[in-house]
Design an enzyme around this catalytic site. Structure first.
Site, PDB file in Angstrom:
ATOM      1  N   LYS A 175       0.791  -1.250  -0.043  1.00 20.35           N
ATOM      2  CA  LYS A 175       0.124  -0.038  -0.058  1.00 20.35           C
ATOM      3  C   LYS A 175       1.473   1.450   0.193  1.00 20.35           C
ATOM      4  CE  LYS A 175      -4.250  -2.049   0.352  1.00 20.35           C
ATOM      5  NZ  LYS A 175      -5.730  -1.329  -0.252  1.00 20.35           N
ATOM      6  N   SER A 227      -9.940   0.387   7.333  1.00 20.25           N
ATOM      7  CA  SER A 227      -8.868  -0.402   8.293  1.00 20.25           C
ATOM      8  C   SER A 227      -7.470  -0.708   8.228  1.00 20.25           C
ATOM      9  CB  SER A 227     -10.376  -1.658   8.202  1.00 20.25           C
ATOM     10  OG  SER A 227     -10.159  -2.669   7.127  1.00 20.25           O
TER      11      SER A 227
END
Lengths: 335, 335
Positions: free
Chosen positions: B63, B88
């Site tokens: 990410k 999350s």
């Protein structure tokens, strides 16, 4: 100590020449393991830490270096009848794998209490398992019988020049990968790893500090260094199953003369270091493998002004073979 | 499909140019992650497997690539008021770290049921945590309020061209590291990762197969591909906490057109793959991260003759952020 080290560095069981020879011999078989670093761990420790990931070595531990050097040092005649050892752990699977690569048999005497994953590794690499009781006496007796029966060559886990030279190749790689290293911290058990690492590193740069990390429940080397002779313990008690051996006749002189200090850490510090390896570095290490990080984070090390200028610290993460169920017990138990 | 793919490859939210631009933009910030291989896993799978270790990326997941590209794409004026997201998981900490590197604030809306270690990562990287309820509606409402209050820029976890371009840099690296790759298997959640990977890989070599791996309890993408339009599930149930999102308007067209197939696996196969990563590769992966290995070992994949000639398979181990106590539960529970 450094001057003394320089003068005497050729009187040990291995030297920079035998270690460079080993590097040439095993270079095409071993992984050149990566060196990881983490800003988070640098920040926690207040130093630049360089993790030599021998847990990512073939077989999951540095032991493959020495085993490979020993196996490929044999003449064809010597090799034909195979190799024999007794080991509860990573040396056993390393020797099995090295023997497999040379196409010779490996007869491995394993005590009944050995970690399951390490036994599985031996079998995966085609080693022939012969069980013994958990005592050193039983291990040695069974190994002696196997030697008689097979005519094979005994490859001791650490008290062997070929093994020590093989392990020393870690220093050659690490100092090439991170030339600014000023300190190396190494787990200490029988002393094969630290002997090789110290002989190579001190030969390349006598100013490099070589420090050992030893668990409190198996601190025979720290006691030996203090006493000036090999001390053995009646029993050991540590979660670091790879660090329970005693010094050998070839490793003790190196530990005595060339290892600058031995940092003794508690099991709970080892557990904390394992957690950090998993959470921050994302590598799987066994308890014995994490002890170098435990040492650099310990108060014993931090509060000793002698080590204030250890700025670029190489830490050997020596192995990653741990049963997952045992691991969990370690990680949750605050010993 | 390949001809179609070639003709249409520039109509998507990212393309090889934007991905190469991203590589230039983020190159000095991201790790060029290593590619691991294992003879044992090759033997088990009957293929050559190449594991792209994004679990070793900064922040512990791929990410960071997309987040870094998004943050460094902003003009100074845009950047000044900071970035905002709701996540999350790994996008949250990745965005926090990227913002920290640029010296701007990151406001992160996190649902109360997020994994603890991922929240800790956000805090470690200086992200400002704003809690929401676990529902997507609450997440979006809280994020909208934060956007109004701060005037910051929303960076969506996957439905964003900058994010997709950043994730695509994985293909550029992998195909440089292992040029013989003929297949890439990628975890699929919202589709940002696989969109970037597919757009880059198919542009470099249209013959490369790009396969998705999706958990059975969150198989909305497999259902969408079958239906020919985006299908959302009323609820998801899988241990792979990073794979519960639904496809977005920018990622769906890529998944529809360029992803050759979606392999749906059971949670128990994910757990088994995690174990293998720990025991053989010695890297810590989260459930979502291990799903590619689960897919290549699944009967669904093995028994499909279409994939018989997938010989050199790249597998993206997408992340390594897992709470150790949760991990243990996974590893012992045969779901």
């Amino acid at each position: 100590m450094e001057a003394n080290a320089e003068a005497s560095i050729n009187k040990y069981a291995a030297n920079i020449s035998s270690i460079k020879e080993a590097q040439g011999r095993i270079g095409s078989y071993v992984h050149k393991t990566p060196v990881f670093s983490s800003e988070t761990l640098n920040s926690i420790s207040g130093r630049n830490l360089y993790f030599k990931c021998e847990c990512l070595q073939k077989g999951g531990a540095f032991k493959f270096r020495g085993a490979c050097n020993a196996v490929f040092s044999l003449t064809d005649d010597q090799a034909a009848k195979g190799v024999v050892t007794h080991s509860s752990g990573n040396h056993a699977s390393a020797l099995s794998l090295a023997a497999k690569l040379r196409g010779i048999p490996a007869h491995i005497v394993i005590p009944k209490n050995a970690p399951k994953c390490k036994v599985e590794n031996v079998m995966r690499y085609g080693g022939q398992v012969i069980w013994s009781e958990a005592t050193m006496q039983s291990r040695e007796e069974v190994a002696a019988k196997v030697l008689r029966d097979t005519g094979g060559v005994l490859i001791h886990p650490y008290n062997d020049s070929r093994i020590i030279s093989g392990q020393g190749t870690i220093s050659l790689e690490l100092l090439e990968q991170i030339p600014q290293i000023d300190t190396i911290i190494v787990p200490l058990s029988g002393g094969g790893l630290i002997s090789g690492v110290a002989l190579a590193a001190k030969s390349i740069n006598p100013a490099i500090r070589v420090l050992a990390a030893e668990p409190k429940g198996a601190d025979d080397a720290a006691r030996s260094k203090k006493a000036g002779n090999i001390v053995t313990l009646p029993q050991t008690k540590t979660i670091a199953d790879g660090l329970r051996a005693s010094l050998g006749s070839l490793t003790w002189p190196v530990v005595r003369d060339l290892v600058d200090d031995i940092i003794v850490v508690e099991d709970k510090e080892i557990i904390e270091a394992m957690k950090l390896c998993y959470q921050i570095l994302k590598v799987v290490v066994e308890p014995s493998g994490a002890i170098g990080l435990a040492a650099v984070l310990s108060n014993t090390f931090r509060n000793n002004p002698t080590w204030n200028d250890c700025n670029n610290v190489g830490i050997v993460l020596s192995g990653g073979n741990v049963d997952l169920d045992v691991l969990w017990e370690f990680l949750n138990k605050q010993v």
